[in-house]
Design a protein around this motif. Structure first.
Motif, short mmCIF file in Angstrom:
data_model
loop_
_atom_site.label_atom_id
_atom_site.label_comp_id
_atom_site.label_asym_id
_atom_site.label_seq_id
_atom_site.Cartn_x
_atom_site.Cartn_y
_atom_site.Cartn_z
N THR A 1 -79.58 -25.87 18.65
CA THR A 1 -80.14 -25.51 19.96
C THR A 1 -81.64 -25.78 19.98
O THR A 1 -82.19 -26.24 21.00
CB THR A 1 -79.85 -24.02 20.26
OG1 THR A 1 -78.46 -23.76 20.05
CG2 THR A 1 -80.21 -23.66 21.69
N ALA B 1 -70.81 -22.78 11.27
CA ALA B 1 -70.41 -24.09 10.76
C ALA B 1 -69.98 -25.08 11.85
O ALA B 1 -68.96 -25.75 11.74
CB ALA B 1 -69.31 -23.95 9.71
N VAL B 2 -70.75 -25.15 12.93
CA VAL B 2 -70.50 -26.15 13.98
C VAL B 2 -71.01 -27.51 13.49
O VAL B 2 -70.32 -28.53 13.56
CB VAL B 2 -71.18 -25.74 15.31
CG1 VAL B 2 -71.15 -26.88 16.32
CG2 VAL B 2 -70.49 -24.52 15.89
N THR B 3 -72.25 -27.54 12.97
CA THR B 3 -72.80 -28.79 12.42
C THR B 3 -72.25 -28.97 11.01
O THR B 3 -72.42 -28.10 10.17
CB THR B 3 -74.35 -28.74 12.39
OG1 THR B 3 -74.80 -28.44 13.70
CG2 THR B 3 -74.95 -30.05 11.92
N ASP C 1 -84.65 -12.80 22.24
CA ASP C 1 -84.12 -12.08 23.40
C ASP C 1 -83.10 -11.02 22.98
O ASP C 1 -82.87 -10.05 23.69
CB ASP C 1 -83.47 -13.06 24.39
CG ASP C 1 -82.42 -13.96 23.73
OD1 ASP C 1 -82.72 -14.56 22.67
OD2 ASP C 1 -81.30 -14.05 24.27
N GLY D 1 -79.04 -21.12 15.38
CA GLY D 1 -79.61 -21.82 16.54
C GLY D 1 -80.37 -23.10 16.21
O GLY D 1 -81.16 -23.58 17.02
N LYS D 2 -80.10 -23.69 15.04
CA LYS D 2 -80.83 -24.91 14.63
C LYS D 2 -80.61 -26.05 15.62
O LYS D 2 -81.57 -26.69 16.06
CB LYS D 2 -80.37 -25.36 13.21
CG LYS D 2 -80.61 -24.33 12.14
CD LYS D 2 -80.04 -24.75 10.81
CE LYS D 2 -78.53 -24.86 10.77
NZ LYS D 2 -77.81 -23.60 11.07
N ASN E 1 -75.16 -20.75 12.46
CA ASN E 1 -75.13 -20.11 13.79
C ASN E 1 -76.47 -19.50 14.23
O ASN E 1 -76.52 -18.72 15.17
CB ASN E 1 -74.03 -19.02 13.82
CG ASN E 1 -73.59 -18.67 15.22
OD1 ASN E 1 -73.59 -19.52 16.12
ND2 ASN E 1 -73.23 -17.43 15.43
N1 LIG Z 1 -79.15 -15.33 22.90
C1 LIG Z 1 -79.54 -16.46 22.31
N2 LIG Z 1 -78.61 -17.31 21.84
C2 LIG Z 1 -79.02 -18.44 21.24
C3 LIG Z 1 -80.40 -18.77 21.10
N3 LIG Z 1 -80.48 -19.95 20.44
C4 LIG Z 1 -79.22 -20.35 20.20
N4 LIG Z 1 -78.33 -19.45 20.68
C5 LIG Z 1 -76.86 -19.51 20.62
O1 LIG Z 1 -76.47 -19.39 19.26
C6 LIG Z 1 -75.26 -20.11 19.02
C7 LIG Z 1 -75.41 -21.01 17.82
O2 LIG Z 1 -76.29 -22.07 18.12
P1 LIG Z 1 -76.30 -23.45 17.31
O3 LIG Z 1 -77.52 -24.18 17.77
O4 LIG Z 1 -74.98 -24.13 17.36
O5 LIG Z 1 -76.54 -22.87 15.83
P2 LIG Z 1 -76.67 -23.71 14.47
O6 LIG Z 1 -77.70 -23.02 13.66
O7 LIG Z 1 -76.89 -25.15 14.74
O8 LIG Z 1 -75.23 -23.44 13.82
P3 LIG Z 1 -74.42 -24.28 12.68
O9 LIG Z 1 -74.47 -25.73 13.07
O10 LIG Z 1 -73.04 -23.71 12.78
O11 LIG Z 1 -75.08 -23.96 11.39
C8 LIG Z 1 -74.96 -20.87 20.32
O12 LIG Z 1 -73.99 -20.14 21.06
C9 LIG Z 1 -76.30 -20.87 21.04
O13 LIG Z 1 -76.17 -20.93 22.47
C10 LIG Z 1 -81.37 -17.85 21.62
O14 LIG Z 1 -82.58 -18.02 21.52
N5 LIG Z 1 -80.87 -16.70 22.19
#
Ligand SMILES: Nc1nc2c(ncn2[C@@H]2O[C@H](COP(=O)(O)OP(=O)(O)OP(=O)(O)O)[C@@H](O)[C@H]2O)c(=O)[nH]1
Ligand SMILES: [Mg+2]
Length: 314
Positions: free
Chosen positions: A134, A152-154, A66, A131-132, A129
């Motif tokens: 998510t 680095a949330v996870t 998106d 989106g893993k 960050n």
């Molecule tokens: N616009 C948009 N934002 C997204 C999408 N998927 C995830 N996000 C956003 O991206 C941010 C990071 O998402 P996480 O799922 O925490 O990412 P992660 O890869 O697990 O991050 P770490 O655990 O820090 O490595 C969050 O604010 C989500 O809401 C998407 O498809 N579109």
């Protein structure tokens, strides 16, 4: 410009833990950022996978479609599928993902697993960050993994049962020890994969502004209500950043533009999608940059060899 690198201790640990986990894994899901499929591909993950006896089945997800420029995403899908022969799916994890289709694909790739006595064991990996977590929440249909809009949330592996006989491990986002291509480093900083203590906002805002002027000029200038004609050199880019600072009231005493404040604002607005969808790289840019990185590497190796020779002669 300062060189950007970010490889804190928890990523080193996460890499070791991933190597330990892989023998028990049937399928790898690698998440890439659709705005930067090249710069968000982690070479450490490829290396870790090569250490296995047999390469694991793998699906790559181009997440956050998106936020990406649809025309460029189309170019990437053609390149990744037809040239690199990757199994790649464009997704938007935040809005549901197309969960059933994805789970079906995972099961098709490992048909011998997926029962209670022989569960399908998957791992999700990728840069911070991207989106893993998510994706995992979307697959599960409820929030089981912590998410957040910062790197680095996870912090540690987490095993999640998606359905009876289907598991997925969430892992901490990983970068690699040396970001050789500093264009990639800038893109990773703009999109929030690198913690902001590891870079200077002023450097990254300069890169972001120059990029926006060259590729998405109209949308960028319209957002700030500015009008600029013709090519901009470095001086012109600084002047534009100052103009944005004045428009947005990023000022210090005496009416001077506060460059640190306006720089942070530009990066944060680009990250928050304020100028509409944009993609930071195309397959063509990737090929050019890879050539440049290889050239720099050779140059460095030649210099090192020359120094060694000179030391021997002394
Ligand atoms: N616009 C948009 N934002 C997204 C999408 N998927 C995830 N996000 C956003 O991206 C941010 C990071 O998402 P996480 O799922 O925490 O990412 P992660 O890869 O697990 O991050 P770490 O655990 O820090 O490595 C969050 O604010 C989500 O809401 C998407 O498809 N579109
Ligand atoms: Mg996470």
């Amino acid at each position: 410009m300062n060189v950007i690198n970010w490889f804190p201790g928890h990523m080193h640990k996460a890499r070791k833990e991933l190597i330990g986990l892989l023998p028990e894994i049937d399928l790898i899901v690698e998440v890439l950022d659709a705005r930067l499929p090249y710069s968000s591909s982690n070479p450490l993950l490829a290396e870790v996978d090569q250490k296995q006896e047999r390469p694991k089945p793998r699906i790559k997800l181009l997440n956050k479609v998106d936020l990406a420029d649809p025309k460029v995403t189309e170019q990437w899908l053609i390149h990744l599928r037809k040239v690199l022969h990757w199994r790649v799916e464009p997704v938007q994890a935040q809005s549901g993902l197309g969960k059933d289709k994805l789970l079906k694909l995972c099961h098709e790739l490992v048909p011998e697993r997926g029962s209670l006595d022989k569960p399908l064991r998957m791992v999700i990996m990728g840069i911070p960050n991207v989106g893993k977590s998510t994706v995992i929440n979307a697959l599960k249909g409820k929030a089981v993994a912590k998410t957040g809009n910062e790197a680095a949330v996870t912090r540690q592996q987490q095993k999640i049962e998606l359905a009876p006989g289907t598991f997925m491990f969430d892992t901490p986002g990983m970068l690699w020890p040396k970001l050789e291509n500093q264009n990639s480093a800038m893109r990773l900083a703009i999109t929030g994969a690198i913690k902001d203590t590891a870079f200077e906002y002023e450097d990254v805002a300069f890169y972001a502004t120059e990029f926006a002027i060259n590729h998405y000029r109209q949308a960028f200038l319209a957002h700030y209500g500015l009008d600029v004609e013709g090519e901009l050199d470095d001086h012109g880019i600084y002047e534009l950043i100052e103009a944005i600072g004045r428009k947005r009231g990023c000022l210090r005493g005496g009416g001077q533009v506060d460059m640190a404040k306006v720089s942070r604002l530009i990066v944060q607005e680009m990250r928050a999608h304020a100028f509409g969808p944009l993609s930071f790289e195309t397959p063509r840019m990737m090929l050019q940059e890879e050539e440049e990185v290889a050239r720099q590497r050779e140059l460095k190796a030649a210099k090192k060899a020359a120094r060694k020779q000179a030391r021997k002669r002394r």
